[in-house]
Motif scaffolding. Structure first.
Motif, short mmCIF file in Angstrom:
data_model
loop_
_atom_site.label_atom_id
_atom_site.label_comp_id
_atom_site.label_asym_id
_atom_site.label_seq_id
_atom_site.Cartn_x
_atom_site.Cartn_y
_atom_site.Cartn_z
N THR A 1 0.94 -1.15 -0.05
CA THR A 1 -0.01 -0.08 0.07
C THR A 1 0.98 1.36 -0.01
OG1 THR A 1 -1.66 -1.23 1.46
CG2 THR A 1 -1.75 1.25 1.23
N LEU A 2 1.98 1.40 0.91
CA LEU A 2 2.84 2.43 0.95
C LEU A 2 3.52 2.70 -0.31
CD1 LEU A 2 4.10 4.80 2.63
CD2 LEU A 2 5.79 2.86 3.02
N LEU A 3 4.00 1.45 -1.10
CA LEU A 3 4.61 1.70 -2.23
C LEU A 3 3.61 2.13 -3.41
CD1 LEU A 3 6.93 -1.62 -2.43
CD2 LEU A 3 7.67 0.71 -2.24
N THR A 4 2.48 1.84 -3.52
CA THR A 4 1.77 2.17 -4.38
C THR A 4 1.44 3.56 -4.16
OG1 THR A 4 0.61 -0.36 -4.24
CG2 THR A 4 -0.72 1.65 -5.10
N ARG A 5 1.29 4.06 -2.94
CA ARG A 5 1.03 5.49 -2.68
C ARG A 5 2.02 6.19 -3.25
NH1 ARG A 5 -0.29 5.75 3.49
NH2 ARG A 5 0.86 7.77 2.93
N CYS A 6 3.14 5.88 -2.88
CA CYS A 6 4.54 6.59 -3.28
C CYS A 6 4.69 6.74 -5.03
CB CYS A 6 5.81 6.01 -2.91
SG CYS A 6 6.02 5.89 -1.07
N PHE A 7 4.13 5.49 -5.42
CA PHE A 7 4.20 5.31 -6.90
C PHE A 7 3.22 6.39 -7.61
CE2 PHE A 7 2.79 3.49 -10.92
CZ PHE A 7 4.04 3.72 -11.79
N LYS A 8 2.12 6.51 -6.94
CA LYS A 8 1.06 7.38 -7.30
C LYS A 8 1.56 8.79 -7.41
CE LYS A 8 -2.95 4.32 -6.82
NZ LYS A 8 -4.12 4.29 -6.26
N ILE A 9 2.11 9.24 -6.40
CA ILE A 9 2.51 10.78 -6.11
C ILE A 9 3.54 10.89 -7.00
CG2 ILE A 9 3.79 11.95 -4.42
CD1 ILE A 9 2.25 10.52 -2.12
N SER A 10 4.61 9.80 -7.35
CA SER A 10 5.79 10.17 -8.18
C SER A 10 5.16 10.20 -9.46
CB SER A 10 6.69 9.13 -8.00
OG SER A 10 6.40 7.84 -8.41
N THR A 11 4.14 9.61 -9.98
CA THR A 11 3.68 9.69 -11.36
C THR A 11 2.46 10.98 -11.56
OG1 THR A 11 2.11 8.10 -10.71
CG2 THR A 11 4.12 7.29 -11.93
N SER A 12 2.28 11.60 -10.46
CA SER A 12 1.17 12.37 -10.70
C SER A 12 1.96 13.86 -10.91
CB SER A 12 0.29 12.39 -9.42
OG SER A 12 0.63 12.98 -8.35
#
Length: 170
Positions: free
Chosen positions: A158-169
């Protein structure tokens, strides 16, 4: 059993397990079939398993269903087998490899995993009959630890998914 007797019993067990004459030992047919279907790299741990649970070398007087062996027992016997050129080196840590092999054996229904009182991983033979209180407690400890690991893994994903979404947004 004294330390010397235990080491001697390990040597005898290992000698017979590595000879390959597996017809001498009585095993449960379904588990025997699953052992032969295992990946080649785990065969040595499978052979050690047969002799640990179905011979009276290390824990005489107990039925196979009552015997419990830690991952360290499997790893030390594997290490001795490699040292005596009876098995191929796993090319990594023996304990890590033995643990992985035990998990594969558990997936195939050959063994059940449990956690000992001291926190170490152990295996007992898969059985549908009544188990001892120690085995039941160890299985419960293992299931609790497994649930905690799954929750931790899910939190990390979940944490990695959130970090990935933040970095791609951005």
């Amino acid at each position: 059993m004294t330390k010397e007797e235990y080491l001697y019993a390990q040597e005898r067990l290992l000698d017979e397990a590595m000879e390959g004459n597996l017809c001498q030992i009585k095993v449960y047919p379904a588990q025997n079939r699953q052992l032969w279907l295992m990946d080649k790299s785990y065969k040595t741990v499978g052979l050690i398993h047969r002799w640990l649970f179905f011979s009276d070398y290390l824990k005489p007087g107990l039925e196979p269903e009552e015997r419990v062996f830690s991952v360290y027992t499997f790893a030390s016997l594997l290490q001795k087998a490699v040292r005596y050129k009876g098995a191929e080196h796993p090319r990594r840590d023996f304990i890590e490899f033995a643990e992985e092999a035990l998990h594969k054996m558990a997936e195939k229904g050959i063994v059940e995993l449990l956690t000992l009182d001291n926190g170490f991983l152990a295996a007992c033979i898969k059985c549908t009959g009544k188990r001892t209180a120690d085995i039941e407690a160890g299985k419960a400890r293992y299931e609790d630890a497994k649930a905690l690991r799954e929750i931790e893994l899910q939190d990390n994903v979940t944490l990695l998914t959130r970090c990935f979404k933040i970095s791609t947004s951005s």
